[in-house]
Scaffold this motif. Structure first.
Motif, short mmCIF file in Angstrom:
data_model
loop_
_atom_site.label_atom_id
_atom_site.label_comp_id
_atom_site.label_asym_id
_atom_site.label_seq_id
_atom_site.Cartn_x
_atom_site.Cartn_y
_atom_site.Cartn_z
N VAL A 130 41.07 44.95 32.54
CA VAL A 130 40.23 44.10 33.40
C VAL A 130 39.03 44.88 33.93
O VAL A 130 37.97 44.30 34.17
N ALA A 131 39.19 46.19 34.09
CA ALA A 131 38.05 46.99 34.60
C ALA A 131 36.84 46.85 33.67
O ALA A 131 35.69 47.02 34.11
N ASP A 132 37.08 46.53 32.41
CA ASP A 132 35.96 46.39 31.47
C ASP A 132 35.25 45.04 31.59
O ASP A 132 34.18 44.85 31.01
N VAL A 133 35.86 44.10 32.28
CA VAL A 133 35.21 42.78 32.39
C VAL A 133 34.75 42.45 33.81
O VAL A 133 34.00 41.51 34.02
N VAL A 134 35.21 43.26 34.78
CA VAL A 134 34.83 42.99 36.17
C VAL A 134 33.71 43.96 36.57
O VAL A 134 33.88 45.17 36.40
N PRO A 135 32.59 43.47 37.07
CA PRO A 135 31.53 44.39 37.50
C PRO A 135 32.04 45.35 38.58
O PRO A 135 32.79 44.92 39.48
N ALA A 136 31.67 46.62 38.47
CA ALA A 136 32.22 47.65 39.35
C ALA A 136 31.94 47.35 40.83
O ALA A 136 32.73 47.69 41.70
N GLU A 141 32.83 42.27 44.87
CA GLU A 141 33.65 42.21 46.08
C GLU A 141 35.08 41.87 45.65
O GLU A 141 35.29 41.20 44.63
N ARG A 142 36.10 42.35 46.41
CA ARG A 142 37.49 42.28 45.97
C ARG A 142 37.94 40.88 45.53
O ARG A 142 38.56 40.68 44.51
N ARG A 143 37.57 39.88 46.35
CA ARG A 143 38.00 38.52 46.04
C ARG A 143 37.36 38.01 44.76
O ARG A 143 37.97 37.37 43.93
N VAL A 144 36.06 38.34 44.64
CA VAL A 144 35.33 37.90 43.46
C VAL A 144 35.91 38.60 42.23
O VAL A 144 36.13 37.99 41.18
N ALA A 145 36.21 39.90 42.40
CA ALA A 145 36.76 40.67 41.27
C ALA A 145 38.07 40.04 40.80
O ALA A 145 38.32 39.90 39.60
N LYS A 146 38.88 39.65 41.77
CA LYS A 146 40.18 39.06 41.43
C LYS A 146 39.99 37.77 40.64
O LYS A 146 40.68 37.51 39.67
N ARG A 147 39.01 36.98 41.10
CA ARG A 147 38.78 35.71 40.42
C ARG A 147 38.27 35.93 39.00
O ARG A 147 38.71 35.30 38.05
N ILE A 148 37.34 36.88 38.87
CA ILE A 148 36.79 37.15 37.53
C ILE A 148 37.91 37.63 36.61
O ILE A 148 38.03 37.20 35.45
N ALA A 149 38.76 38.53 37.15
CA ALA A 149 39.84 39.08 36.31
C ALA A 149 40.82 37.99 35.90
O ALA A 149 41.23 37.91 34.73
N THR A 150 41.17 37.11 36.85
CA THR A 150 42.11 36.03 36.52
C THR A 150 41.52 35.14 35.43
O THR A 150 42.20 34.81 34.43
N THR A 151 40.26 34.77 35.60
CA THR A 151 39.63 33.89 34.61
C THR A 151 39.54 34.59 33.25
O THR A 151 39.72 33.95 32.21
N ALA A 152 39.25 35.90 33.28
CA ALA A 152 39.13 36.62 32.01
C ALA A 152 40.46 36.61 31.26
O ALA A 152 40.52 36.37 30.05
N ILE A 153 41.53 36.85 31.99
CA ILE A 153 42.85 36.89 31.34
C ILE A 153 43.22 35.49 30.83
O ILE A 153 43.61 35.31 29.67
N MET A 154 43.05 34.50 31.70
CA MET A 154 43.47 33.15 31.32
C MET A 154 42.58 32.58 30.20
O MET A 154 43.04 31.86 29.32
#
Ligand code: CDP
Ligand code: CDP
Length: 539
Positions: free
Chosen positions: A482-488, A491-504
């Motif tokens: 997920v670190a490769d798809v979430v901008p470094a 913000e934590r909440r945004v990162a979580k959402r991006i990661a969830t959407t990327a996986i799903m």
């Protein structure tokens, strides 16, 4: 630990118990300024119960950290401060005052300086662990109303009554503004509103013990209620629960012939087959009070695990053709999250059985509901086959901690991110926990799509449908971090959402359009699509 004077206060209060006091335990949770402490204390006062405001402990710790210049994000600096906090009785058994180094600091703890920083302190797992035992000890003798954020879910999951007070954020902010005597149009009032919103958000979104109603909580919306009305409501609810308790304990004991049949007393009693869950028997530790898990976290495939896989493959083929592609994409080493859509009871069998063959002696770890272990043969197989029981009530925190340990050891964890089976075969919105886990542990995520299992074994049917003969297609996708798809800098909440959407989205890409559901628009590109994958293992 509670200080000697705290214990003495509690004991003294208990010895003055009125006849109306019952050993009931009441949990009141809710967002900021929903009325937990004022309503809780008032109702406790009416009923002769003790009262504990756990928010005051988090507030006092924050006040002390601010005084001492300890960073509010530094667990190593915060935990040693805990012993300098003492709660004090207001003379009626209600622990509504707090002392720092023996001096009353209640006003400081309730002040605006603390408002802004307390959630940063409360989100730290080490801090929560250090405070948990204390809250439980103070509540252990019952006859108490306990207010907080995670009382019904984590601190006292066995409480007799769980209430969740709520109100719109505007109403709650107005209450706090008037409580502090501020002009509603002033800048200070505006700051109270912003800060209350931010704190709610942080308390709800944190990974450890987030603010949420327990599954068995009664939610009381207080918009438009006067304070007195809410106190009446809460008092009545406690009285009703006390009566139920009294009736239950007044029942004559069961006749001797029937005593071999276990009679549930309190809902929180451990299920009788708990011993079967020997793989991960949770035990209480004396110091942290958290449900520490003494796990035998084996990583090798045992003969039993291989046998279960083999039998599952044979049985699955009796009901459908099984077509698996992409097995060689599963990493051979390091922590792995297998993230799989869940549409049917067939999914654990077809994914577990086939992916196990690709793991080169590593076993799959699963998290399972405690109830699973009550099933006669299945329970035993689960307990010995890599399934770790997660008790109800503490499910979120316990599951998260278990999952973290599994991945930190570099093992393979299978997760159905939707939580429950889809009612129609299509992807449902996923829980965030998996994304947090992937971000924190740096595990490799392997998306897996299971197609048409819902047609072979639909939700609501006790057994699968062998006719018409169908094909369940399991597609293993490209592993990614997920670190490769979430901008470094996200913000934590945004990162979580991006990661969830990327996986799903990557799972959706491995499914037929009919099953992409909530993530139909999140598919990253058709090139990873439903037929991608070498290492075919078709049957
Ligand atoms: O009075 P108010 O509702 O504003 O807050 P409080 O109950 O005094 O709690 C202050 C803060 O402590 C909350 O915003 C939470 O971050 C934290 N807290 C918690 O995490 N868990 C609890 N059981 C109680 C409070
Ligand atoms: O403990 P918590 O932060 O949930 O709230 P509180 O400090 O008990 O209540 C915040 C303020 O709202 C207090 O001044 C209460 O008297 C008031 N309140 C109210 O006016 N009506 C209610 N139904 C509940 C609380």
């Amino acid at each position: 630990m509670p200080s000697p004077s705290e214990v003495a206060n509690v004991r003294a209060r208990r010895s003055r118990a009125t006849p109306r006091r019952s050993p009931i335990v009441v949990a009141i949770d809710g967002p900021a300024s929903s009325g937990k402490s004022s309503v809780g204390a008032a109702a406790a006062g009416r009923l002769g119960l003790r009262f504990l405001d756990t928010g005051l402990i988090y507030r006092a710790l924050t006040a002390l950290a601010l005084r001492e210049g300890v960073s509010v994000g530094n667990p190593g600096g915060l935990v040693p401060l805990v012993d300098r906090i003492t709660l004090a009785d207001d003379g009626t058994g209600r622990l509504t005052r707090v002392m720092l180094d023996g001096v009353d600091a209640t006003d400081e703890a309730r002040g605006p300086g603390v408002d802004a920083s307390v959630s940063a302190v409360a989100r730290l797992a080490a801090v929560r662990t250090a405070l948990l035992d204390r809250q439980r000890i103070l509540s252990s003798e019952g006859g108490i109303v306990v207010a907080g954020r995670d009382i019904g879910t984590v601190v006292l999951p066995d409480a007799d009554l769980k209430l969740f007070l709520d109100a719109s954020v505007d109403e709650r902010a107005d209450r706090r503004i008037s409580e502090r005597g501020l002009d509603p149009d002033s800048d200070e009032a505006g700051a109270v509103r912003d800060q209350l919103r931010a704190r709610d958000e942080q308390d709800r979104m944190r990974a450890v013990s987030p603010l949420r109603p327990a599954d068995d909580a009664r939610i009381i919306e207080t918009d438009g209620n006067t304070f007195a009305q809410t106190v009446d409501l809460v008092t009545a609810a406690i009285e009703a629960a006390s009566e139920v308790r009294a009736e239950a304990s007044a029942k004559p004991p069961a006749p001797a012939a029937a005593t071999s049949v276990p009679t549930p007393t309190r809902k929180a009693e451990p299920p009788p087959t708990r011993k079967a869950a020997s793989v991960a028997e949770p035990v209480r530790t004396s110091h942290t009070g958290l449900l520490e898990v003494a796990m035998r976290l084996d990583n090798d495939q045992t003969t039993l695990v291989r046998m279960v896989g083999l039998v599952s493959r044979i049985v699955a083929r009796m009901f459908a053709n099984i077509d698996v592609k992409g097995l060689d994409r599963v990493p051979r080493t390091g922590p792995v999250i297998l993230a799989i859509n869940h549409a049917s009871n067939a999914d654990p069998f077809v994914t577990g059985a086939w992916i196990t063959t690709a793991l080169h002696r590593r076993r799959i770890h699963w998290l399972g509901k405690q109830e699973l272990f009550d099933w006669p043969i299945f329970g035993w197989l689960s307990a010995n086959g890599g399934v770790h029981p997660v008790a109800r009530g503490t499910a979120d925190i316990e599951a998260y901690r278990l999952a973290t340990r599994i991945l930190e050891r570099g093992y393979v964890l299978l997760i159905f991110p939707e939580g429950t089976r889809s009612p129609n075969g299509a992807l449902q919105q996923a829980k965030d926990g998996m994304a947090t886990l992937a971000m924190r542990t740096g595990a490799t995520v392997v998306p897996v799509g299971v197609n048409d299992s819902d047609l072979v074994w639909p939700k609501g049917r006790r057994i699968p449908l062998p006719i018409p003969r169908r094909t369940i297609r399991v597609r293993v996708g490209e592993p990614f971090m997920v670190a490769d798809v979430v901008p470094a800098d996200a913000e934590r909440r945004v990162a979580k959402r991006i990661a969830t959407t990327a996986i799903m989205g990557r799972i959706a890409a491995l499914l037929e359009p009919r099953q992409r559901g909530f993530y139909a628009d999140a598919v990253p590109g058709e090139d990873e699509g439903t037929d991608g994958g070498q290492g075919s293992s078709s049957v």
